[in-house]
Structure formats: structure tokens, C-alpha cells
Design a protein around this motif. Structure first.
Motif, PDB file in Angstrom:
ATOM      1  N   MET A 223      -4.419   8.440  -6.405  1.00 40.97           N
ATOM      2  CA  MET A 223      -3.574   7.656  -5.498  1.00 40.97           C
ATOM      3  C   MET A 223      -2.872   6.528  -6.232  1.00 40.97           C
ATOM      4  O   MET A 223      -1.734   6.188  -5.948  1.00 40.97           O
TER       5      MET A 223
ATOM      6  N   LEU B 215       1.390   5.978  -6.391  1.00 40.59           N
ATOM      7  CA  LEU B 215       2.149   4.844  -5.862  1.00 40.59           C
ATOM      8  C   LEU B 215       2.814   4.033  -6.967  1.00 40.59           C
ATOM      9  O   LEU B 215       3.372   2.967  -6.706  1.00 40.59           O
TER      10      LEU B 215
ATOM     11  N   ARG C  25      -4.210  15.177   9.574  1.00 39.53           N
ATOM     12  CA  ARG C  25      -5.281  14.176   9.566  1.00 39.53           C
ATOM     13  C   ARG C  25      -5.378  13.439   8.240  1.00 39.53           C
ATOM     14  O   ARG C  25      -6.168  12.513   8.105  1.00 39.53           O
TER      15      ARG C  25
ATOM     16  N   GLU D 294      -4.757   5.772   9.828  1.00 39.94           N
ATOM     17  CA  GLU D 294      -4.391   4.402  10.188  1.00 39.94           C
ATOM     18  C   GLU D 294      -4.278   3.527   8.938  1.00 39.94           C
ATOM     19  O   GLU D 294      -3.511   2.572   8.889  1.00 39.94           O
ATOM     20  N   PHE D 295      -5.040   3.858   7.902  1.00 36.96           N
ATOM     21  CA  PHE D 295      -5.095   3.001   6.722  1.00 36.96           C
ATOM     22  C   PHE D 295      -4.226   3.506   5.581  1.00 36.96           C
ATOM     23  O   PHE D 295      -4.207   2.910   4.525  1.00 36.96           O
ATOM     24  N   GLY D 296      -3.529   4.585   5.794  1.00 37.04           N
ATOM     25  CA  GLY D 296      -2.668   5.094   4.732  1.00 37.04           C
ATOM     26  C   GLY D 296      -2.655   6.601   4.722  1.00 37.04           C
ATOM     27  O   GLY D 296      -3.416   7.257   5.439  1.00 37.04           O
TER      28      GLY D 296
ATOM     29  N   TYR E 210      -3.175  10.009   2.538  1.00 35.25           N
ATOM     30  CA  TYR E 210      -3.821  10.516   1.326  1.00 35.25           C
ATOM     31  C   TYR E 210      -2.966  11.664   0.786  1.00 35.25           C
ATOM     32  O   TYR E 210      -3.265  12.843   0.986  1.00 35.25           O
TER      33      TYR E 210
END
Lengths: 463, 275
Positions: B36, B40, B230, B234-236, B238
Motif C-alpha cells: 500500500m 500511494l 468490500r 470506511e478507512f480506505g 485496499y
């Protein structure tokens, strides 16, 4: 020509059939409203529960089974639904009409969107005033009047609240620097001083997890401190970034000073919030910012049995710091699984009976005995001798704060800062760079951050 | 000289089209192999600094993705078989029999294809809840059969119309009724068309998202399309796990195209020409 006419007529028939399928299902063949509950037939209550920790829908399923077994007039069917698809499912069910829409929801913060804006839920105070009265007496006032109500009217029955943030301290680390659970740091400067001493004693004193794997954690860490000064990343309308105002500069300077003093862990740049949890419970990190649902996360984590920690209030700004008292807050409250009554349901008597059962069972306390996480919202969990003892086993610090009168002190509903992910990731990237000293000054770094995020905000506003 | 220039230009054009078609797949693959943190980073990397299969492990072992794939396979296969049977029989009826309003009914079938899925989701939800089909695989099997039916009927209709009458007449002379001549004569020579219909029906069922999102609630019933969504939390998002899951999900479709690709093209084009 004849064939064309027939084709057109058939297409028209199909269109009418399609529209008819969207019609109101409330009426019988004679066009009369159907009665809410047939005389001797068993009434089925559909109860949709959205999201939560794995044990939470089970609480409602167990309670529903108990209720169904205790009488034979009403059957409650609990369906655990995925949190991510709540919007699609709820709106579709509502549009489909009262025959197939659920009667009850256990839903996240829903008063604004599903209640006031869309009319999918009705205020409990209007539909079931007796139940609302009872809940107000049994629930912590700040929750009943704050989270569960709008303009003085109770809309929902929250099952629990999350209060965050708290600062967690390892007792062993506190003792290593000559402190104990009764003398934890109270102010920012005391905290920084303690963090440096923790670092000198071989612990990670305080570390912001700065991995972009969970960029939101970087922003959260900033917000937890910045809110105390009355600051915010953007204005309430989410149109103007405020990440270079005096509060943001003070906050980032504070965080950077701890980084420069060596209180961060060596691999902070690649660590996530969960990594810090593991380090804290593994005895490597002296401090950890936590939430009251942390117990739910801990069930999957190996925590040594002899590990002792305290969950204390966040350190507050020093007296000489500029604080915007009107906007400052120390803790945010968020609720979920708010029991809400569908505006389409006419099974009022059955709903009342079921909700009365839940209240009589003191279902809120299940989050102590069964889920083992979140903040209980019923007064009994803190004041009844037996229930309090159970709460103290799971959430001793919450009981202590309740006794001190500080449990709900300075609490505000969780702010929402718009849904633009790119703004969040950009903000996190810049914050990490500023804390790590990649800019000549904090002001310069935050100015660049602010400009970059403002551009993105403007772009999305124009779309 | 002109021919050479045209040849080169055609080649460049084809390479560009190929690039446009294959680049998303390539990007999906390299995304699945990155961490990850690398994902980014700016500037982006065209190949992972350290290719890792960690995302594949997380998707396959730590998440219930095998269950989602099994569910999707089950639903898609049944819907495909049902769709092939129903559409070929319906198309044969349209192609070989005369009956009143035949043209109109055929047009009716085509018009059904044109309604957007969102326009029927609410009455569908209501119907499924009333008939106990909510949160069931049977419900989705019936629904996906219906979704692909209109196009499949039309495609097979065009294909059957191209089958020489003499073949059927010969079968009739030998004593075959309509059903026997359909099964023993028409179907065997219509394999390309049936393969095309099968692939289309499978793709519709395999990729479908909206209906499965609304009509399924239990995690053990979820399909891969819901499973893929899925990874957006809510938090990002994947992205690496989503990339890995997407690669895994693409494999059955690739296999089908490799095995039946020739038949698919033949069936599609034959139906198109003779319709």
C-alpha cells in the motif's frame, strides 16, 4: 402496418406493467389500507441490524430468540446486514413499501439522513412516547439528549457509544519514569516531558503511526490534539481548508517537537495504528491513543495477561496556549446500532412490546457481558451494584470517569469533514513530511498542504 | 510502397488498440504485487519495487473469497445452463414456427432488454421478499437467467434462421417430431451459437453487482462482485488486495474465452449476419 401497431401495443403494455410493479403495496384489492395487525395471526417484526463487531448482531439475534420464546403473538426476525450496503438496501426497502420493508433498524447515526431528510425512520418520541420516556430515565443524559435526539425530540435508542480519544499508558512504563496511574500527564507539556523520559527509559514515548496504508490514522492523530485548541482541518461547510491556521501550526509544532526529541519509534513512518497497538500491548510503546471499542479489537490480539495499562483523558493544552473555547473539545462521541422505527411500519403495538422487552432485559449491558467493548449508555451499568461490578471488569476506566463526572465531559459528536478521499490522503502525506522535518518550517509545510488540499476541494466542488 | 506504409500504419493502430485493451490488466496485475505504501507514492512505479504475493494470500486465506467464488460459480453455471436451454427453445420456436403476433412478441422480448436494471430493482425486491427468494441463490439464478434471455433469444433466433430448411425436412421425413429434430438435428449444428449464448449468459451472471447487493444479505451467500466491493472500506481502499482479487476473478472468464473463443466469434457473427 398491423404488425407495427401490435408491436407498439405490446411494448406499451409492458411499460405499464413495469410502472404498476412500482405501485403502493399498502392497499388491498378494494383500495383500502390493510390493517396493521390481523386479529389472531402471529405478527412478524423484521429487524435489520447493520454492521458492528462480529458479536454485536448476535446480541440482537439472541435477544430476539428469547423474546420469541417468551410469547407466541410476535416473532422478531433479525437480519444482520453489511454496513457498506446500508444506503442501497435501506432506500430500496423503503421504496418497495411497507409490506416488504423492515419494521426496525439498528443503524449508525441516522437521524439527519434517514430521519429528517428521507423520512425512512420516525422519531421514537412520536411513535412510542412511553418507551422514549423510559429510555430518557435509564440512559446517560448526554447520550439521550445529544446523540439520540434532535431539537429536543428523541428519535432513536442507541445501543452504545464510542468515546474517543483516550491516552493509554503502560503502568510498567509509568513506574519506570517515577509516575503511576494517579499521576499521569495532564497537559501537553507534561505529556511531552513524560514521552521524552519514556524514550530515555527504552520505550517508544509517543509515536504517530505514519504509514500511508492507513492514512486516516495520521489525520486522526493530528485532529485529536488540534480539536482541543478549537481547530479543524476545514470549515463546517467543507469548502475552505484551515490547515495553516494558528491551531494547526501549534499542533504540528507540538507533534514535530516530539519527533525531534526522539519519542517516535524508529519505524514510525511505516507503522499503522494497529502496529502501535501491538507495540503497546507488547510492552514496547509506553503510550497509545485508544477508543472505547478497543476491547473488540483486542479479542483478536494476543495481550499478555499480566499487562497493565490505564485509559486516561487526553492531556489538555497548556494554560498559555491559544484555545478557541467555543469550538474546542476533548472527546468525540459516536453512536451506532441506534434502534430506529421504520416510518412505514404499522405494527406499533408489536414494536412497543419488543422494545419493552429489550429495556426490561437491560439490553445495553450486553455490551459489557457479551461484546466486551464500547461504552455502555445505561446508568445502571455504572450505578447498579451487580452491573457495575461487571462493567468494572471490562471497562474500569469508564467507571472511574463516570464516578469522577468526567465520562461525558467536553464531548462533541464526531465531526464529518466531507468525503473527498484525495484531500485526506494528500493531507496525511504532507503532515508526515512536515513532522519529519522535510520543510524549513512548520508554517511553510502547512501552507503547501493547505494550498494542495484547497485545490482538490475546489476541484470537487466544481464537479 | 503505399502498401507497406498502409501495412505499417495498420500495425501501429493494432498495437495501440492492443495496448489500450491490455494495459488495465497489466496495471491490475502490478497493483496486486505492490504494498500500500508503494501504491500511494508519487511518482507511480511501473513495476513493483519488490513484487509480493502477500495480497493474494490475504485475499485467498484471510478473507472468505473462495466462498464468494464458489457462490458465483454455482449461480453463474446454473443460470447459464438454464438460459441456454430456455433461449434456444424459445428462439427455435420463433425461427421455425408460425403463430399469431410472432413478430410483436419478438419485439416485446427485445424491448425487455432495454429497461435499466435500476428501474426494476424495487418491485423485484418486493416480489422476492414476498416469495421467500430474498437472500437465496435460487433467486439470483432465476434472475440472471432472465437478464440474459432477451439477447440470447435474439442471437439464437438469427442463428436458427440460418439453418437450412432441408435439414429439418429430412429429419421430419425420417419420423422426427419437432422436439426430436430440435434436439438431434438443430442443436448439434448450432454449437457455435449456443457457445456464444453460454459465454454471454455466464458473463452477465459472473459480473453482476446491483441485484446481488440488494438481494443478498448473508455473508455466506455473497458473490464475488460484492466481495470485490468490500475492499472499499470506511478507512480506505485496499487497492492491492482488490487487484489480487480481480486477477483471481478474471481467470474463469479467461479460461472460458480460451476454450470457447473460436465458437463464440463464430456464433456471434453468424447470428449477426443471418438475423
Amino acid at each position: 402496418m398491423k404488425k407495427k401497431i401490435v408491436s407498439v401495443l405490446l411494448a406499451g403494455c409492458m411499460t405499464i406493467t413495469l410502472l404498476a410493479g412500482c405501485g403502493n403495496g399498502n392497499k388491498d384489492a378494494g383500495g383500502q389500507e390493510k390493517p396493521a395487525e390481523a386479529g389472531s395471526e402471529k405478527v412478524t417484526l423484521d429487524f435489520w441490524v447493520f454492521g458492528g463487531l462480529s458479536e454485536e448482531p448476535v446480541v440482537f439475534q439472541d435477544l430476539a430468540e428469547e423474546f420469541n420464546a417468551s410469547q407466541d403473538k410476535i416473532e422478531v426476525v433479525v437480519t444482520a446486514q453489511d454496513w457498506g450496503s446500508r444506503q442501497e438496501k435501506i432506500v430500496t426497502a423503503y421504496q418497495a413499501g411497507d409490506e416488504t420493508a423492515p419494521d426496525l433498524y439498528a443503524l449508525g447515526p441516522c437521524i439527519e439522513d434517514y430521519g429528517i431528510k428521507m423520512g425512512i425512520i420516525s422519531p421514537i418520541e412520536d411513535v412510542l412516547p412511553g418507551i422514549a420516556e423510559q429510555v430518557k430515565e435509564l440512559m446517560i443524559p448526554e447520550v439521550a439528549e445529544g446523540v439520540a435526539s434532535k431539537d429536543g425530540k428523541m428519535w432513536t435508542i442507541p445501543s452504545w457509544v464510542d468515546l474517543s480519544p483516550y491516552m493509554m499508558y503502560s503502568i510498567e512504563a509509568l513506574e519506570a519514569i517515577g509516575l503511576d496511574e494517579n499521576s499521569v500527564p495532564k497537559t501537553w507539556s507534561e505529556f511531552k516531558d513524560a514521552a521524552e523520559k519514556f524514550a530515555a527509559a527504552g520505550y517508544t514515548g509517543y509515536s504517530v503511526p505514519m504509514s500511508m496504508d492507513n492514512y486516516s490514522d495520521v489525520n486522526n492523530e493530528f485532529n485529536y490534539w488540534n480539536w482541543q485548541l478549537g481547530g479543524a482541518p476545514m470549515n463546517d461547510e467543507a469548502t475552505q481548508m484551515t490547515m495553516n491556521d494558528e491551531h494547526a501550526v501549534t499542533t504540528v509544532e507540538f507533534l514535530k517537537s516530539m519527533y525531534d526529541a526522539g519519542t517516535f519509534s524508529k519505524s514510525a513512518a511505516n507503522e499503522t495504528y494497529m502496529d502501535r497497538h501491538e507495540q503497546f500491548f507488547g510492552g514496547k510503546c509506553a503510550t497509545n491513543i485508544g477508543y472505547t471499542y478497543i476491547n473488540g479489537i483486542l479479542t483478536d490480539m494476543e495481550v499478555p495477561e499480566d499487562f497493565e495499562y490505564i485509559m486516561a483523558a487526553m492531556p489538555v493544552p497548556d494554560e498559555d496556549m491559544e484555545v478557541d473555547e467555543e469550538n474546542a473539545f476533548y472527546r468525540m462521541v459516536s453512536s451506532n446500532m441506534e434502534i430506529s422505527v421504520s416510518s412505514l411500519s404499522e405494527k406499533v403495538d408489536a414494536i412497543e412490546e419488543f422494545l419493552q422487552f429489550l429495556i426490561d432485559q437491560n439490553f445495553w449491558h450486553k455490551w459489557v457481558t457479551q461484546v466486551g467493548a464500547r461504552t455502555p449508555v445505561d446508568i445502571a451499568s455504572y450505578e447498579d451494584e451487580t452491573l457495575r461490578a461487571e462493567t468494572e471488569k471490562v471497562q474500569p476506566d469508564l467507571v472511574r470517569m463516570y464516578d469522577e463526572g468526567t465520562l461525558m465531559e467536553g464531548v462533541k459528536p464526531k465531526p464529518a469533514y466531507g468525503g473527498v478521499v484525495e484531500v485526506q490522503t494528500t493531507m496525511a502525506e504532507y503532515l508526515v513530511d512536515v513532522i519529519q522535518g522535510k520543510y524549513p518550517s512548520v508554517e511553510e509545510g502547512l501552507n503547501e498542504l493547505n494550498n494542495a488540499c484547497q485545490e482538490l476541494l475546489d476541484e470537487y466542488s466544481n464537479e | 510502397m503505399n502498401k507497406k506504409v498502409i501495412f505499417v500504419l495498420k500495425g501501429i493502430g493494432l498495437v495501440l488498440i492492443l495496448f489500450v485493451a491490455l494495459f488495465p490488466l497489466f496495471w491490475m496485475f502490478i497493483t496486486s504485487g505492490k504494498t500500500m505504501t508503494e501504491l500511494l507514492k508519487i511518482p507511480v512505479t511501473l513495476w513493483p519495487e519488490d513484487f509480493t504475493f502477500q495480497s493474494y494470500y490475504e485475499v485467498w486465506v484471510q478473507k472468505p473469497f473462495p466462498q464468494y467464488i464458489a457462490n458465483s460459480l454455482k449461480i453463474a453455471v446454473v443460470a447459464t445452463v438454464l438460459g441456454m436451454i430456455v433461449s434456444s427453445m424459445a428462439a427455435y420456436g420463433f425461427a421455425k414456427f408460425r403463430f399469431p403476433f410472432k413478430r410483436g412478441i419478438l419485439m416485446f422480448v427485445l424491448v425487455a432488454q432495454m429497461f435499466p436494471s435500476t428501474s426494476i430493482i424495487i418491485p423485484l425486491f418486493s416480489t422476492y421478499r414476498s416469495y421467500g427468494l430474498y437472500d437465496t441463490h435460487v433467486g439470483l439464478m432465476l434472475l440472471y437467467t432472465t437478464i440474459s434471455l432477451a439477447f440470447s433469444v435474439w442471437m439464437m433466433y438469427g442463428y436458427f434462421r440460418g439453418v437450412p430448411k432441408e435439414l429439418e425436412e429430412a429429419a421430419r421425413i425420417d419420423g422426427c417430431g419437432a422436439l426430436k429434430s430440435f434436439i438431434h438435428v438443430i442443436l448439434p449444428i448450432s454449437k457455435p451459437g449456443i457457445a456464444a449464448v453460454g459465454v454471454y449468459a455466464f458473463m452477465c451472471a459472473w459480473n453482476e453487482y446491483l441485484y446481488s447487493l440488494i438481494l443478498l444479505t448473508s455473508e455466506q451467500n455473497y458473490t464475488i462482485s460484492i466481495g470485490l466491493s468490500r475492499f472499499i472500506t470506511e478507512f480506505g481502499t485496499y487497492w492491492n488486495q482488490m487487484g489480487a482479487a480481480s486477477i483471481i476473478v478474471t481467470i474463469p472468464t479467461l479460461v472460458i474465452f480460451i476454450l470457447l473463443g473460436k465458437n463464440l466469434i463464430e456464433g456471434l457473427t453468424a447470428g449477426a449476419v443471418k438475423g
